[in-house]
Motif scaffolding. Structure first.
Motif, short mmCIF file in Angstrom:
data_model
loop_
_atom_site.label_atom_id
_atom_site.label_comp_id
_atom_site.label_asym_id
_atom_site.label_seq_id
_atom_site.Cartn_x
_atom_site.Cartn_y
_atom_site.Cartn_z
N UNK A 120 14.65 -18.42 -14.20
CA UNK A 120 13.36 -17.94 -14.67
C UNK A 120 12.63 -17.19 -13.55
N UNK A 121 11.58 -16.48 -13.95
CA UNK A 121 10.83 -15.67 -12.99
C UNK A 121 10.23 -16.53 -11.89
N UNK A 122 9.82 -17.79 -12.23
CA UNK A 122 9.24 -18.66 -11.21
C UNK A 122 10.27 -19.11 -10.18
N UNK A 123 11.56 -19.06 -10.56
CA UNK A 123 12.61 -19.52 -9.66
C UNK A 123 13.15 -18.40 -8.77
N UNK A 124 13.42 -17.24 -9.38
CA UNK A 124 13.87 -16.08 -8.62
C UNK A 124 13.03 -14.87 -9.04
N UNK A 125 12.36 -14.27 -8.08
CA UNK A 125 11.55 -13.08 -8.32
C UNK A 125 12.20 -11.91 -7.59
N UNK A 126 12.43 -10.84 -8.32
CA UNK A 126 13.07 -9.65 -7.75
C UNK A 126 12.02 -8.71 -7.18
N UNK A 127 12.23 -8.29 -5.94
CA UNK A 127 11.34 -7.33 -5.28
C UNK A 127 12.20 -6.20 -4.74
N UNK A 128 12.08 -4.98 -5.28
CA UNK A 128 12.92 -3.87 -4.79
C UNK A 128 12.54 -3.48 -3.37
N UNK A 129 13.55 -3.17 -2.55
CA UNK A 129 13.30 -2.76 -1.17
C UNK A 129 12.78 -1.33 -1.09
N UNK A 130 13.10 -0.50 -2.09
CA UNK A 130 12.66 0.89 -2.12
C UNK A 130 12.53 1.32 -3.56
N UNK A 131 11.85 2.45 -3.76
CA UNK A 131 11.59 2.93 -5.11
C UNK A 131 12.72 3.78 -5.68
N UNK A 132 13.68 4.16 -4.83
CA UNK A 132 14.79 4.99 -5.28
C UNK A 132 16.11 4.37 -4.82
#
Length: 384
Positions: A120-132
């Motif tokens: 679930x989102x509370x367990x693993x949150x994805x954060x992109x390192x860059x926009x492209x």
């Protein structure tokens, strides 16, 4: 995520095959230490099987390669703060529905969607390192050129009935443009030349006996090109390639030219004792008169220009060869000849089938040649 190469884009199957570089970074509190207590060691490399890994699922997979992190024996770099850095390389096949409306000048937009499905989102949150997407190690493709890319993270509920539990999806989008030179040389230019060559069947003498075979040969050539183009097209009606529509229209036009050729060939060999219908005779006279009228108008304009020059001073009106008066008399004689021919058209009584055929040959040659030229010009300017 970075793309190393575009291996294949199958328009028929609607899939794209890519060689990718994946990089996942997360914080592991259990892997922390003081460098001063470990001989100044600040980082180390561990086998991926010895640590917990955030397995990512390819939700747009087109084959059995769903878990992109389970294959291979890659390493995980760990530093003393507990920061885990996991690099790996893989080949994936993702679904990519091709839009071939403007083939071969088309753009394709493909999506590669990754998700830690099951967390679930509370367990693993994805954060992109860059926009492209990264193309630092990209190898150029001979058929496709990368135009742009983007990276977005969306949070969606796992099921429609349970809106509270959500999971995150990382959507990697790549826009590529086809390099059209190969198809222009091997498909478009031959089709355009055949379209202009097709009406020339009406310029062949009927006595040669090659007109019908010429028309059928061009017709079969269009059918061959249509089968070639269909091999690159998806087996669906939406979207429909404009090039396929163009080939169907040119095929219908070639069929009409073939039928007209056979009809004129049959008309030419009719018995001379058979009376020509009055309608065809009137059409024949009308076309002859229009043709001759244009000829005499052209001669009159040229004669008027010569006459205006004769009104100039003597030194200006003479040509370098001094033959102005002779040219005017010859022009006047030509005008009289054409006038006499126009008057004789209406007085012609016996019009045979050969004359009718020759008249219609000129008409169909002009009409079909003009239509094919304008149609090809407008179509290829539009799709390019």
């Amino acid at each position: 995520m970075g793309i190393m190469s575009i291996n294949d884009l199958d328009e028929l199957a609607g899939t794209i095959t890519l060689t990718l570089i994946f990089n996942s970074v997360w914080k592991e509190e259990r892997f922390t230490w003081e460098p001063d207590h470990c001989g100044g060691l600040k980082s180390l490399t561990l086998p991926q099987d010895s640590v917990w890994l955030p397995e990512m699922v390819l939700t747009t997979a087109a084959d059995d390669t769903v878990h992109i992190s389970t294959k291979g024996n890659f390493k995980v770099r760990v530093d003393y703060t507990g920061l885990m850095n996991w690099w790996r390389i893989g080949i994936i096949k993702s679904a990519c529905v091709a839009d071939v409306t403007y083939f071969p000048y088309d753009f394709q937009k493909c999506h590669v969607v990754l998700s830690p499905f099951g967390y679930q989102t509370e367990e693993i949150s994805l954060v992109p390192m860059r926009d492209t997407i990264s193309f630092d190690h990209f190898s150029n493709n001979g058929q496709w050129k990368v135009i742009s890319s983007s990276v977005k993270v969306n949070s969606l509920p796992m099921t429609k009935d349970n809106l509270e539990d959500s999971v995150e999806f990382a959507n990697f989008t790549i826009v590529i443009e086809r390099k059209p030179l190969y198809f222009v040389v091997s498909v478009i230019i031959p089709i355009a030349l055949l379209a202009l060559l097709n009406p020339c069947v009406f310029a062949l003498p009927i006595e040669s006996g090659e007109r019908v075979s010429f028309a059928i040969t061009v017709l079969l050539s269009f059918a061959v090109f249509e089968s070639m183009v269909s091999n690159y097209m998806p087996q669906g009606s939406d979207p429909m390639s404009l090039l396929s529509v163009f080939l169907v229209i040119t095929l219908m036009n070639s069929t009409l030219i073939t039928i007209t050729t056979i009809f004129l060939h049959s008309m030419y060999h009719k018995d001379e004792t058979e009376v020509v219908p009055e309608v065809l005779v009137q059409v024949h006279f009308f076309i002859r008169q229009r043709t001759l009228s244009r000829r005499i108008n052209s001669l009159c304009h040229r004669h008027t220009g010569k006459k205006n020059m004769s009104e100039l001073p003597e030194s200006d009106s003479k040509t370098p060869y001094g033959k102005t008066e002779k040219s005017e008399s010859k022009m006047a004689a030509n005008i009289k000849d054409v006038n006499a021919e126009i008057r004789s058209v209406s007085e012609e009584t016996p019009v045979n089938w050969k004359q009718i055929t020759e008249t219609f040959d000129r008409v169909f040659l002009t009409v079909f040649l003009l239509f094919n030229f304008l149609f090809c010009l407008v179509f290829f300017l539009y799709i390019s």
